[in-house]
Design a protein around this motif. Structure first.
Motif, PDB file in Angstrom:
ATOM      1  N   THR A 167      -6.365   1.388  -0.833  1.00 13.66           N
ATOM      2  CA  THR A 167      -5.999   1.265   0.574  1.00 13.66           C
ATOM      3  C   THR A 167      -4.843   2.211   0.869  1.00 13.66           C
ATOM      4  OG1 THR A 167      -6.663  -1.063   0.586  1.00 13.66           O
ATOM      5  CG2 THR A 167      -5.258  -0.315   2.390  1.00 13.66           C
ATOM      6  N   ILE A 168      -5.033   3.071   1.875  1.00 18.53           N
ATOM      7  CA  ILE A 168      -4.032   4.069   2.257  1.00 18.53           C
ATOM      8  C   ILE A 168      -3.560   3.723   3.667  1.00 18.53           C
ATOM      9  CG2 ILE A 168      -3.580   6.530   2.566  1.00 18.53           C
ATOM     10  CD1 ILE A 168      -5.924   7.094   0.721  1.00 18.53           C
ATOM     11  N   THR A 169      -2.250   3.474   3.815  1.00 17.63           N
ATOM     12  CA  THR A 169      -1.714   2.953   5.066  1.00 17.63           C
ATOM     13  C   THR A 169      -0.431   3.672   5.456  1.00 17.63           C
ATOM     14  OG1 THR A 169      -2.529   0.772   4.391  1.00 17.63           O
ATOM     15  CG2 THR A 169      -1.039   0.833   6.277  1.00 17.63           C
ATOM     16  N   SER A 170      -0.229   3.842   6.763  1.00 15.90           N
ATOM     17  CA  SER A 170       1.062   4.320   7.260  1.00 15.90           C
ATOM     18  C   SER A 170       1.390   3.601   8.565  1.00 15.90           C
ATOM     19  CB  SER A 170       1.035   5.836   7.502  1.00 15.90           C
ATOM     20  OG  SER A 170       0.220   6.154   8.612  1.00 15.90           O
ATOM     21  N   THR A 171       2.689   3.442   8.834  1.00 22.28           N
ATOM     22  CA  THR A 171       3.141   2.817  10.074  1.00 22.28           C
ATOM     23  C   THR A 171       4.564   3.256  10.369  1.00 22.28           C
ATOM     24  OG1 THR A 171       3.500   0.738  11.252  1.00 22.28           O
ATOM     25  CG2 THR A 171       3.985   0.745   8.908  1.00 22.28           C
ATOM     26  N   ASP A 172       4.887   3.326  11.654  1.00 23.23           N
ATOM     27  CA  ASP A 172       6.268   3.580  12.057  1.00 23.23           C
ATOM     28  C   ASP A 172       6.874   2.364  12.756  1.00 23.23           C
ATOM     29  OD1 ASP A 172       4.961   3.580  14.459  1.00 23.23           O
ATOM     30  OD2 ASP A 172       5.482   5.633  15.021  1.00 23.23           O
ATOM     31  N   GLY A 173       6.135   1.249  12.707  1.00 17.90           N
ATOM     32  CA  GLY A 173       6.600   0.030  13.352  1.00 17.90           C
ATOM     33  C   GLY A 173       6.014  -0.173  14.734  1.00 17.90           C
ATOM     34  N   PHE A 174       5.419   0.887  15.316  1.00 21.77           N
ATOM     35  CA  PHE A 174       4.821   0.797  16.651  1.00 21.77           C
ATOM     36  C   PHE A 174       3.310   1.012  16.622  1.00 21.77           C
ATOM     37  CE2 PHE A 174       9.156   2.430  17.145  1.00 21.77           C
ATOM     38  CZ  PHE A 174       9.703   1.454  17.964  1.00 21.77           C
ATOM     39  N   ARG A 175       2.835   1.665  15.578  1.00 22.45           N
ATOM     40  CA  ARG A 175       1.395   1.868  15.379  1.00 22.45           C
ATOM     41  C   ARG A 175       1.133   1.893  13.881  1.00 22.45           C
ATOM     42  NH1 ARG A 175       1.421   7.936  16.707  1.00 22.45           N
ATOM     43  NH2 ARG A 175       3.374   8.657  15.844  1.00 22.45           N
ATOM     44  N   LEU A 176      -0.124   1.736  13.513  1.00 21.78           N
ATOM     45  CA  LEU A 176      -0.483   1.631  12.094  1.00 21.78           C
ATOM     46  C   LEU A 176      -1.888   2.168  11.890  1.00 21.78           C
ATOM     47  CD1 LEU A 176       0.124  -1.313   9.686  1.00 21.78           C
ATOM     48  CD2 LEU A 176      -2.226  -0.574  10.061  1.00 21.78           C
ATOM     49  N   SER A 177      -2.081   2.892  10.792  1.00 20.10           N
ATOM     50  CA  SER A 177      -3.413   3.340  10.398  1.00 20.10           C
ATOM     51  C   SER A 177      -3.693   2.896   8.971  1.00 20.10           C
ATOM     52  CB  SER A 177      -3.527   4.869  10.478  1.00 20.10           C
ATOM     53  OG  SER A 177      -3.830   5.296  11.788  1.00 20.10           O
ATOM     54  N   GLU A 178      -4.903   2.420   8.752  1.00 15.07           N
ATOM     55  CA  GLU A 178      -5.302   1.985   7.412  1.00 15.07           C
ATOM     56  C   GLU A 178      -6.713   2.480   7.126  1.00 15.07           C
ATOM     57  OE1 GLU A 178      -5.233  -2.323   5.461  1.00 15.07           O
ATOM     58  OE2 GLU A 178      -7.148  -1.910   6.475  1.00 15.07           O
ATOM     59  N   LYS A 179      -6.879   3.095   5.950  1.00  9.50           N
ATOM     60  CA  LYS A 179      -8.177   3.549   5.482  1.00  9.50           C
ATOM     61  C   LYS A 179      -8.395   3.017   4.079  1.00  9.50           C
ATOM     62  CE  LYS A 179     -11.977   6.035   5.051  1.00  9.50           C
ATOM     63  NZ  LYS A 179     -13.228   5.692   5.761  1.00  9.50           N
ATOM     64  N   ILE A 180      -9.563   2.439   3.817  1.00 11.45           N
ATOM     65  CA  ILE A 180      -9.889   1.882   2.511  1.00 11.45           C
ATOM     66  C   ILE A 180     -10.971   2.735   1.854  1.00 11.45           C
ATOM     67  CG2 ILE A 180     -10.736  -0.137   1.249  1.00 11.45           C
ATOM     68  CD1 ILE A 180      -9.694  -1.879   3.537  1.00 11.45           C
ATOM     69  N   LEU A 181     -10.704   3.155   0.624  1.00  8.23           N
ATOM     70  CA  LEU A 181     -11.651   3.962  -0.140  1.00  8.23           C
ATOM     71  C   LEU A 181     -12.174   3.163  -1.324  1.00  8.23           C
ATOM     72  CD1 LEU A 181      -9.625   7.318  -0.328  1.00  8.23           C
ATOM     73  CD2 LEU A 181     -11.347   6.669   1.378  1.00  8.23           C
ATOM     74  N   ASN A 182     -13.462   3.234  -1.549  1.00  6.22           N
ATOM     75  CA  ASN A 182     -14.049   2.625  -2.734  1.00  6.22           C
ATOM     76  C   ASN A 182     -13.910   3.587  -3.903  1.00  6.22           C
ATOM     77  OD1 ASN A 182     -15.031   0.184  -1.511  1.00  6.22           O
ATOM     78  ND2 ASN A 182     -16.637   1.400  -0.534  1.00  6.22           N
ATOM     79  N   MET A 183     -13.352   3.097  -5.013  1.00  4.37           N
ATOM     80  CA  MET A 183     -13.045   3.952  -6.142  1.00  4.37           C
ATOM     81  C   MET A 183     -13.774   3.477  -7.395  1.00  4.37           C
ATOM     82  SD  MET A 183     -10.961   5.895  -4.505  1.00  4.37           S
ATOM     83  CE  MET A 183     -10.442   6.922  -5.879  1.00  4.37           C
ATOM     84  N   LYS A 184     -13.899   4.410  -8.353  1.00  4.70           N
ATOM     85  CA  LYS A 184     -14.437   4.079  -9.670  1.00  4.70           C
ATOM     86  C   LYS A 184     -13.377   4.409 -10.707  1.00  4.70           C
ATOM     87  CE  LYS A 184     -19.277   5.047  -8.448  1.00  4.70           C
ATOM     88  NZ  LYS A 184     -20.468   5.879  -8.760  1.00  4.70           N
ATOM     89  N   GLY A 185     -13.297   3.591 -11.717  1.00  9.99           N
ATOM     90  CA  GLY A 185     -12.319   3.857 -12.766  1.00  9.99           C
ATOM     91  C   GLY A 185     -11.660   2.586 -13.247  1.00  9.99           C
ATOM     92  N   ASN A 186     -11.222   2.615 -14.477  1.00 13.51           N
ATOM     93  CA  ASN A 186     -10.570   1.458 -15.095  1.00 13.51           C
ATOM     94  C   ASN A 186      -9.052   1.638 -15.003  1.00 13.51           C
ATOM     95  OD1 ASN A 186     -10.098  -0.893 -16.501  1.00 13.51           O
ATOM     96  ND2 ASN A 186     -10.427   0.034 -18.504  1.00 13.51           N
ATOM     97  N   VAL A 187      -8.494   1.252 -13.864  1.00 13.52           N
ATOM     98  CA  VAL A 187      -7.072   1.436 -13.597  1.00 13.52           C
ATOM     99  C   VAL A 187      -6.472   0.103 -13.171  1.00 13.52           C
ATOM    100  CG1 VAL A 187      -5.361   2.646 -12.166  1.00 13.52           C
ATOM    101  CG2 VAL A 187      -7.440   3.830 -12.890  1.00 13.52           C
ATOM    102  N   ASP A 188      -5.298  -0.202 -13.695  1.00 12.95           N
ATOM    103  CA  ASP A 188      -4.610  -1.431 -13.297  1.00 12.95           C
ATOM    104  C   ASP A 188      -4.197  -1.359 -11.828  1.00 12.95           C
ATOM    105  OD1 ASP A 188      -4.845  -2.344 -15.887  1.00 12.95           O
ATOM    106  OD2 ASP A 188      -2.818  -1.738 -16.478  1.00 12.95           O
ATOM    107  N   ASP A 189      -4.076  -2.521 -11.188  1.00 17.51           N
ATOM    108  CA  ASP A 189      -3.644  -2.566  -9.795  1.00 17.51           C
ATOM    109  C   ASP A 189      -2.240  -1.982  -9.660  1.00 17.51           C
ATOM    110  OD1 ASP A 189      -6.009  -3.854  -9.458  1.00 17.51           O
ATOM    111  OD2 ASP A 189      -5.166  -5.796  -8.892  1.00 17.51           O
ATOM    112  N   PHE A 190      -1.993  -1.310  -8.548  1.00 14.95           N
ATOM    113  CA  PHE A 190      -0.655  -0.765  -8.300  1.00 14.95           C
ATOM    114  C   PHE A 190      -0.411  -0.633  -6.804  1.00 14.95           C
ATOM    115  CE2 PHE A 190      -3.319   3.080  -8.549  1.00 14.95           C
ATOM    116  CZ  PHE A 190      -2.937   3.756  -7.397  1.00 14.95           C
TER     117      PHE A 190
END
Length: 368
Positions: A167-190
């Motif tokens: 999940t890739i997100t940005s906000t300045d407190g007045f607006r917000l954008s969020e984009k979710i990408l489906n990924m492959k790979g054995n990676v721990d949550d971060f």
């Protein structure tokens, strides 16, 4: 150091590392590019102590060596040379560059004075991201990041990886954008926050890469590293807790609308011309009869009203917006249709598109 290379390849490499060359610095060495030979290639590096970029350029190396040269001076010079082979030689920290018709010398400084540069961790969990996918995601997210350095975490882009989704997100407190990408790979949550300006540059530099981007975190040094083909970019991770933005996304709506994006963009842009004297405030009326009316609120410069047809369900609602925020969204989203939903004139307003799956943009209404 003695070598030869193609002007066009060296020019491209110098352009790549320019982002992390500071415009001004209390350390003069940071205004230089580190030029070194490594494994039969030219290694170009720059850093502003927050971000470091290293890229490699093919060359024919006769003698190994290294030096540092003022980056902007060298970049401007190489970019203006004609295409073809150039010969380079360093002696006593003076770089001599000869082309078919020119001879030049640049005063340099010792590579020993250049800061130590990050390297790509060999034993790390690597998340691979398609270069085009990252570029598209950044383009529809980064514009919502803040510029107020007193709140550093808002100047970054939030990367959250969990259960195969990035999940890739940005906000300045007045607006917000969020984009979710489906990924492959054995990676721990971060979860990390990376400077938005750097992520924009990462996406721009790697957009033409045929290889996926390798994304790695070095928690010990508080670094995020991106590598693809011949280039490595390392940047500091921003400190601070990212806000729990999920709770402001409304789950209920009193009005929903679907409308033509180019028509809506034109209407907002025209109304914005009249709204500059009123803090870019415009009013949008969503009528269940199938009409959207957009009006300016300032009478100092005149009055304006734009009307367009739309598919609207729910209540009649009038909402005040900052026209700049709407135009930022509309100029970065390439879609024919936009979906809108709101729970009233003081509730966060939700924008989605038919072309971008797993994407949401939120704009807070203005109080009038």
């Amino acid at each position: 150091m003695k070598l030869s290379c193609l002007q066009e390849n060296l020019s491209k490499g110098l352009q790549t590392i320019m982002y992390s060359v500071p415009a001004k610095s209390s350390l003069p060495i940071l205004s230089n590019v580190l030029i070194a030979t490594e494994n039969g290639r030219i290694k170009l590096s720059s850093t502003n102590l927050e971000t470091a970029i290293t890229t490699y350029v093919g060359a024919s190396v006769e003698e190994e060596g290294s030096t540092t040269i003022p980056a902007r001076l060298l970049k401007d010079f190489i970019s203006n040379l004609p295409a073809g082979t150039i010969n380079m030689q360093v002696k006593d920290e003076i770089l001599a560059i000869n082309s078919k018709t020119t001879k030049s010398k640049f005063n340099g400084s010792s590579a020993k004075d250049f800061p130590e540069l990050p390297s790509f961790p060999k034993k790390s969990q690597v998340l691979e991201i398609d270069a085009t996918t990252l570029n598209n995601a950044v383009n529809i997210v980064a514009f919502a990041a803040g510029t107020d350095t007193s709140r550093p975490v808002f100047t970054g882009i939030y990367f959250n990886y969990s259960k195969g989704k990035l999940t890739i997100t940005s906000t300045d407190g007045f607006r917000l954008s969020e984009k979710i990408l489906n990924m492959k790979g054995n990676v721990d949550d971060f979860s990390v926050v990376i400077p938005a300006k750097t992520i924009v540059e990462v996406a721009k530099i790697f957009v033409a890469s045929q290889e996926p981007i390798s994304f790695v975190l070095n928690q010990d040094e508080n670094l995020a590293l991106f590598k693809s083909e011949d280039t490595l970019i390392a940047t500091r991770i921003l400190d601070g807790q990212y806000p729990d933005y999920k709770k402001i996304i409304p789950s209920e709506h009193v009005v929903k609308a679907i409308f033509n994006s180019p028509e809506f963009t034109e209407a907002v842009r025209l109304t914005d011309i009249f709204a500059k004297e009123s803090n870019n405030t415009i009013k949008i009326r969503f009528d269940p009869e199938g009409k959207i009316k957009i009006t300016s609120l300032s009478e100092e410069t005149g009055q304006h009203e734009s009307n367009l047809n739309a598919e609207i369900e729910g209540e009649l609602v009038e909402i005040a917006f900052n026209s700049k925020y709407l135009l930022d969204f509309l100029n970065n989203i390439k879609s024919e249709k936009i979906n809108f939903a709101s729970n009233g004139n003081v509730s966060p307003c939700v924008f989605t598109t038919e072309d971008q799956k797993d994407f949401i943009h939120i704009v807070m209404p203005m109080q009038i």
